[in-house]
Write a protein that holds these residues in place. Structure first.
Motif, mmCIF file in Angstrom:
data_model
loop_
_atom_site.group_PDB
_atom_site.id
_atom_site.type_symbol
_atom_site.label_atom_id
_atom_site.label_comp_id
_atom_site.label_asym_id
_atom_site.label_seq_id
_atom_site.Cartn_x
_atom_site.Cartn_y
_atom_site.Cartn_z
ATOM 1 N N GLY A 20 49.620 63.409 4.494
ATOM 2 C CA GLY A 20 50.081 64.628 5.142
ATOM 3 C C GLY A 20 50.334 65.759 4.157
ATOM 4 N N VAL A 21 51.263 66.646 4.519
ATOM 5 C CA VAL A 21 51.566 67.832 3.724
ATOM 6 C C VAL A 21 52.586 67.482 2.647
ATOM 7 C CG1 VAL A 21 52.488 70.178 3.769
ATOM 8 C CG2 VAL A 21 51.080 69.346 5.672
ATOM 9 N N ARG A 54 55.319 68.665 0.745
ATOM 10 C CA ARG A 54 56.206 69.823 0.893
ATOM 11 C C ARG A 54 56.709 70.357 -0.441
ATOM 12 N NH1 ARG A 54 58.647 69.860 6.302
ATOM 13 N NH2 ARG A 54 57.866 68.092 7.506
ATOM 14 N N ASP A 96 55.362 72.604 6.382
ATOM 15 C CA ASP A 96 54.557 71.803 7.305
ATOM 16 C C ASP A 96 54.582 72.522 8.649
ATOM 17 O OD1 ASP A 96 53.363 69.957 8.984
ATOM 18 O OD2 ASP A 96 54.275 68.230 7.978
ATOM 19 N N ARG A 137 53.414 71.930 11.389
ATOM 20 C CA ARG A 137 53.610 71.107 12.586
ATOM 21 C C ARG A 137 55.075 71.077 13.008
ATOM 22 N NH1 ARG A 137 51.057 65.655 10.388
ATOM 23 N NH2 ARG A 137 52.402 66.337 8.651
ATOM 24 N N GLN A 180 45.892 73.122 6.351
ATOM 25 C CA GLN A 180 47.357 73.041 6.298
ATOM 26 C C GLN A 180 48.034 74.386 6.512
ATOM 27 O OE1 GLN A 180 48.967 70.598 3.076
ATOM 28 N NE2 GLN A 180 46.926 69.809 2.674
ATOM 29 N N SER A 183 49.930 75.981 4.669
ATOM 30 C CA SER A 183 51.337 75.688 4.369
ATOM 31 C C SER A 183 52.020 76.744 3.515
ATOM 32 C CB SER A 183 51.442 74.332 3.663
ATOM 33 O OG SER A 183 50.637 74.306 2.497
#
Length: 389
Positions: free
Chosen positions: A49-50, A52, A62, A64, A132, A134
């Protein structure tokens, strides 16, 4: 503390949805995940995943997890070139020098004593990209207009360029033609022309979401240029130098630029442009399910031009109108949008968005941006792939 009730507090506090209207959160615009909503799995994210916090001085959001119009300060994205300088807020002074009638050295108390203003402003790093995305966030900033400070200093008639230096610095190699590189210490710096610096837009921020800036966000003071990418928003602002000559620092003219082809009189011309205003962009943040219903949440980054439309397309279907979230009405706020995806079938799907503003600018496709040879200002439409269980 901030007087604003966050969506996170509303949800965690168990406030009934029927009462959200009284708090200013329309039920149809709520971007937080409701109880019973399930997050659908994106298949385009890296394993794990991301990340952080890839390093102690960097953060990624993130997307999401977006649960309201404002990004919590401890989740705000941050990136920089020279790490985090240590600044004593008690002895801090903002110096204003150069072509001014009265050079200034302003303490944080001096700045907080000036008439303040709030600004809701979301921006992204010019290198932010999908899937992402992000390096983007949105916040409520408190501070003083730059013009207020410059008027106190008295800008002289010859002044043409306003240079903003951060307290962060490092060694850089300056290359000049065929000579050996020259190593010098440089501060992070960006500049504005006279008309921009003395306009009503530039902003000196000392608070984010009702709290003093963190070191990640440039404590104790940072410059903000509403509608622009992150690079011009100088953190740890320590000096404003007013001059007549154009400023040609590394991060003004060399590091942050775009090379793009443009047809002029039937011939391709290759143009280099500075990284300033954000290019119109939208992206999908998450897809959720509640029973057999699915909802798409997305984000729009923009330069302050009003939004005419936002659309979503699933797989190879037609473009469908999405709905702007009424919780993000401010001119320079990022815009959240939702789309009710009806009839989703099990399996892998793609979801993509495109945004159009009132000036007629349409978010470009990747094919339309093939004439851009550098990776900054990544605003192409990008499909997200996901699994519907």
């Amino acid at each position: 503390m901030s007087k604003q009730t966050t969506r996170r507090e509303v949800i965690k506090g168990g406030v009934a949805l029927a009462g959200l209207g009284a708090l200013g959160f329309p039920e149809w615009g709520l971007s937080a995940m409701a109880q019973g909503e399930t997050l659908m799995e994106f298949t385009d994210l890296p394993e794990g995943g991301v990340n952080r916090a890839p390093t102690p001085d960097r953060r990624r959001l993130d997307i999401r997890d977006i649960d309201g119009p404002l990004t919590p300060a401890d989740q705000w994205f941050t990136t920089q070139h020279y790490g985090h300088p240590e600044i004593d807020r008690a002895t801090y002074r903002l110096r204003v020098s150069g072509l001014v009638d009265s050079p200034l050295e302003l303490s944080l108390a001096d700045l907080r004593g000036m008439p303040s203003r709030e600004l809701v402003f979301g921006f992204e790093c010019s290198g932010n990209g999908g899937p992402q995305n992000s390096l983007s966030s949105n916040g409520r900033w408190t501070g003083v207009p730059l013009r207020t400070v410059l008027e106190r200093a008295g800008v002289q008639a010859r002044a043409r360029e306003f240079v903003f230096f951060g307290a962060d610095r490092g060694d850089e190699e300056v290359v000049f033609r065929t000579a050996a590189p020259i190593t010098v210490e440089q501060q992070y710096g960006r500049s504005l022309t006279r008309d921009l610096a003395l306009s009503d837009e530039p902003f000196l921020a000392y608070d984010l979401n009702g709290e003093p800036l963190s070191v990640h966000q440039g404590r104790p003071l940072r410059l903000l240029m509403p509608g622009w990418y992150g690079a011009p928003n100088v953190k740890w602002l320590s000096e404003i130098h007013v001059q007549e000559d154009q400023y040609l620092g590394k991060f003004q003219t060399h590091w942050y630029r775009t090379l793009k082809g443009e047809m002029v009189n039937g011939e391709m011309k290759w143009k280099e442009t500075a990284i300033t205003k954000m290019r119109l962009k939208s992206f999908i943040a998450r897809v959720t399910a509640m029973g057999n219903r699915h909802k798409v949440l997305g984000v729009i980054m923009h330069d302050g031009t009003p939004i005419r439309s936002i659309e979503v397309k699933v797989d190879n279907g037609p473009w469908q109108s999405a709905t702007l979230d009424p919780s993000t009405p401010e001119k320079y706020s990022w815009k959240l949008f939702t789309y009710d995806w009806n009839g989703a079938t099990p399996g892998e799907h793609s979801v993509i968005s495109r945004v159009t503003d009132t000036d007629g600018n349409v978010q470009p496709t990747a094919e339309e941006l093939e004439v851009k040879k550098t990776f900054l200002e990544r605003n192409a439409q990008q499909a997200r792939t996901l699994i519907i269980a």
